[in-house]
Scaffold this motif. Structure first.
Motif, PDB file in Angstrom:
ATOM      1  N   LYS A 186      31.358  95.997  33.232  1.00  0.00           N
ATOM      2  CA  LYS A 186      30.998  97.064  32.305  1.00  0.00           C
ATOM      3  C   LYS A 186      31.745  98.359  32.627  1.00  0.00           C
ATOM      4  N   PHE A 188      31.768  98.442  27.337  1.00  0.00           N
ATOM      5  CA  PHE A 188      32.004  97.030  27.047  1.00  0.00           C
ATOM      6  C   PHE A 188      32.276  96.301  28.357  1.00  0.00           C
ATOM      7  N   TYR A 240      34.251  92.321  29.585  1.00  0.00           N
ATOM      8  CA  TYR A 240      35.129  91.274  29.026  1.00  0.00           C
ATOM      9  C   TYR A 240      35.298  90.142  30.027  1.00  0.00           C
ATOM     10  N   LYS A 281      35.706  86.491  25.644  1.00  0.00           N
ATOM     11  CA  LYS A 281      34.477  87.135  25.173  1.00  0.00           C
ATOM     12  C   LYS A 281      34.467  88.618  25.528  1.00  0.00           C
ATOM     13  N   LYS A 290      31.975  91.889  25.078  1.00  0.00           N
ATOM     14  CA  LYS A 290      30.611  92.290  24.727  1.00  0.00           C
ATOM     15  C   LYS A 290      30.536  93.813  24.655  1.00  0.00           C
ATOM     16  N   GLU A 316      28.811  97.566  23.833  1.00  0.00           N
ATOM     17  CA  GLU A 316      27.502  98.200  24.021  1.00  0.00           C
ATOM     18  C   GLU A 316      27.598  99.615  23.459  1.00  0.00           C
TER      19      GLU A 316
END
Length: 650
Positions: free
Chosen positions: A341, A368, A370, A389, A391, A393
């Motif tokens: 993060k 984010f 990864y 992926k 993600k 936030e």
């Protein structure tokens, strides 16, 4: 018992006497033995590498000190490869007894190594083609092999070294570089080196300083410009059109040991103010302020791995990295990346300057993380793993950089770039009579283009993992970049926001911009498709479907029939070469007909078309617009019919 003890003592005395006699003989004839070794090496070099080794004087001083004068290594009818005026060294006596060489001290006064390459060959060609049989790959133990090589190399690094007046020269067809070692000293594990580097374009002084202990297998070195300026790397500019340099490189080796049959290599390296310039990377200098690599390599019997404790850091971006190669019955390649993060803005500001021009000035909010998991097995190619992926936030773009993705939702001017030159402006709006809303484009054309270019466009988020997998597998099998995995989203971004440069920079920007466009819902899929149809190239100086339908068929886009739509869809990969799809009678060649048939059957099988849609398809297609003049200019159409159905991403 007493007699046995006496016999043992007597035997040891005899062995001791013989050992002493052996040492005396070795000492007495050491120079003779040395000269025989030199002659044997000379014969081997002559026999296997067509080189003459000359040493004017070679002698021992004591048991472990050697001195050589006027050494030269000259390939037959070539420039001298090695020349050394004076070389003094000492060797480890006990290592020497078992056939190993471990240097203690080393002094070199005056000399050079030069690599010369001309049109007729080079003075080092013979050494690139060893006549020794290669070891059977199946029997190689990677850990033992690498440990053996590293041990022998480090044994050849002296613990005390003094080099003066020595040069390393390169002359590659007139591209000359000279590295003059003004000073190279290793004393008490401290290395001090001053190198004068001279090329046709510049002259600099480099320094390599720090801690070096070849026996304990540890080092901590800094490579920099002696005047605290940017180091420029010579030779690569002229040879590979690559300009590169940096302020300093730091290298640290903390551990190099064998443990439980595995070789462990641990340490770190870092670089400051790296710049790279190459036409295949970007159109201008790429600049990285700080980069660091923390590594823990583990080499086993049949595997090499970069342990998961390793990491790569680029400015504020820190990425956990794991890399594995296994060579047993199958060859397996595995790569894992993990960015924990982090703030999105830190990511944007950490991107290399010059590599992401369209992101400069962008401002974001949120965080984010990864992950990437890739694995390839050469005997199980269909089981390839590719999982990427990201993600987010609370991720939000508050200000765009050069690429304002919001412009896609309104009217704007599009200018294609062809061979580096801006083409005429195309206005995307209702005041342009050729601009065509999606609702006024033949449904057949929409279906044909989506099927051939990007069947899942309406549902994916910019990328298709399965397409990436197939692309990777095919590229590995063919050992070249023979297939891409481009979606309509990627084509749209490339055309609307980027240029046509075939560079790493453009491709990386394309991937990031597509992700932002698709995952932030900046535009609807319908609007993206509408813009795509109105800006893509469909022939020589033909942009957008409004111009294309007139250019080929003198029709409006909504009036195109199935055959015409099939033709327009299949020329998208090579629009300027449309004329080569026709024979001298201006009929489609067999390969083009085959593509149309394949695409039609595919759409029927997927229930995109019905049998009623194909009624009248047997009627030959006629080019009636200005495109027919291009057919008349190419009556023989001699270009190869090499295009196949494999060209399309169905």
């Amino acid at each position: 018992m007493k007699k046995t003890k006496q016999k043992v003592i007597f035997s040891l005395k005899i062995i001791g006497v013989f050992l002493l006699l052996g040492l005396v003989m070795l000492f007495a004839f050491r120079n003779t033995i040395l000269n025989k070794i030199v002659n044997r090496i000379d014969s081997k070099l002559e026999r296997e590498y067509q080189c003459n080794l000359t040493i004017q004087k070679a002698e021992f001083h004591g048991l472990t000190n050697l001195e050589f004068h006027n050494i030269s290594l000259v390939p037959h009818q070539k420039d001298t490869l090695v020349s050394i005026g004076e070389l003094k060294t000492s060797v480890n006596f006990w290592k020497l007894l078992i056939g190993d060489i471990q240097l203690g001290k080393l002094e070199i006064n005056k000399g050079f190594i030069q690599l010369v390459k001309t049109k007729s060959g080079s003075n080092f060609d013979a050494f690139l083609h060893s006549k020794k049989q290669k070891e059977d790959n199946a029997e190689v133990n990677y850990a033992k092999l690498l440990n053996r090589i590293s041990t022998k190399l480090l044994d050849l690094v002296p613990t005390d070294m003094q080099v003066k007046g020595f040069a390393f020269r390169i002359n590659d067809n007139g591209n000359k570089v000279v590295f003059d070692f003004n000073e190279l000293a290793l004393n008490d594990k401290k290395l001090n080196t001053i190198i004068q580097v001279t090329s046709d374009k510049f002259s600099q002084q480099w320094s390599i300083n720090g801690f070096a202990d070849p026996r304990d297998r540890k080092a901590d070195l800094t490579f920099a410009n002696a005047k605290n300026d940017t180091i420029k790397i010579p030779y690569f500019d002229e040879k590979f059109h690559l300009k590169t340099g940096f302020i300093s490189i730091h290298f640290n080796l903390e551990n190099l040991t064998m443990r439980s049959g595995e070789l462990h290599i641990e340490g770190n390296s870092s670089i400051k103010n790296l710049f790279v310039n190459h036409p295949k990377i970007a159109s201008k200098d790429v600049f990285i302020k700080n980069a660091r690599f923390d590594y823990h390599w583990i080499v086993g019997e049949r595997f090499i791995t970069l342990d998961s404790t390793s990491s790569v850091q680029l400015n504020k971006i820190k990425c956990g990295t794991s890399l594995t190669y296994i060579n047993e019955k199958d060859k397996v390649y595995n790569l894992k990346l993990k960015i924990p993060k982090m703030k999105a803005q830190d990511f944007i500001t950490s991107l290399p300057t010059g590599l992401f021009n369209h992101f400069e000035g962008m401002e974001t909010q949120g965080n984010f993380n990864y992950t990437l998991d890739f694995e390839y097995n050469n005997h199980k190619t269909n089981d390839l793993i590719f999982e990427s992926k990201l993600k987010p936030e609370g991720l939000k773009i508050t200000k765009y950089g050069e690429a304002d993705l919001n412009k896609i939702n309104g009217e704007f001017v599009y200018r294609a770039i062809d061979k580096g030159k801006l083409q005429r402006p195309i206005y995307l709006g209702e005041t342009n009579p050729n601009y065509t809303p999606l609702s006024a484009i033949s449904p057949y054309l929409q279906k044909c283009v989506l099927t051939s270019e990007d069947p899942s466009f309406m549902t994916h988020r910019g990328f298709i993992n399965e397409a990436f997998k197939q692309s990777i597998v095919k590229n590995i099998r063919t050992k070249k970049f023979s297939r891409g995995a481009s979606t309509i989203s990627m084509q749209l971004v490339k055309n609307a926001f980027l240029n046509r440069e075939k560079t790493l920079s453009r491709k990386l920007e394309e991937i990031l911009l597509v992700y932002i466009l698709e995952n932030n819902r900046i535009s609807s899929k319908e609007r993206m498709l509408e813009v795509y149809f109105n800006i893509i190239e469909w022939g020589p100086n033909v942009y957008g479907i409004g111009e294309a339908s007139q250019f080929y068929f003198q029709k409006k886009p909504e009036d195109l029939n199935l055959n015409e739509c099939l033709f327009l869809a299949t020329i998208i990969p090579r629009p300027k070469g449309f004329m080569y799809r026709f024979d001298s009678q201006q009929h489609l060649k067999p390969f083009a007909v085959q593509q149309n048939t394949f695409l039609t059957k595919l759409m029927l099988r997927r229930n995109i078309l019905t049998e009623n849609d194909t009624i009248g398809q047997y009627i030959p297609m006629t080019i009636s617009g200005d495109a027919k003049f291009f057919l008349k200019q190419n009556p023989t159409n001699t270009k190869t019919d090499s295009i196949s159905v494999d060209e399309f991403e169905f």
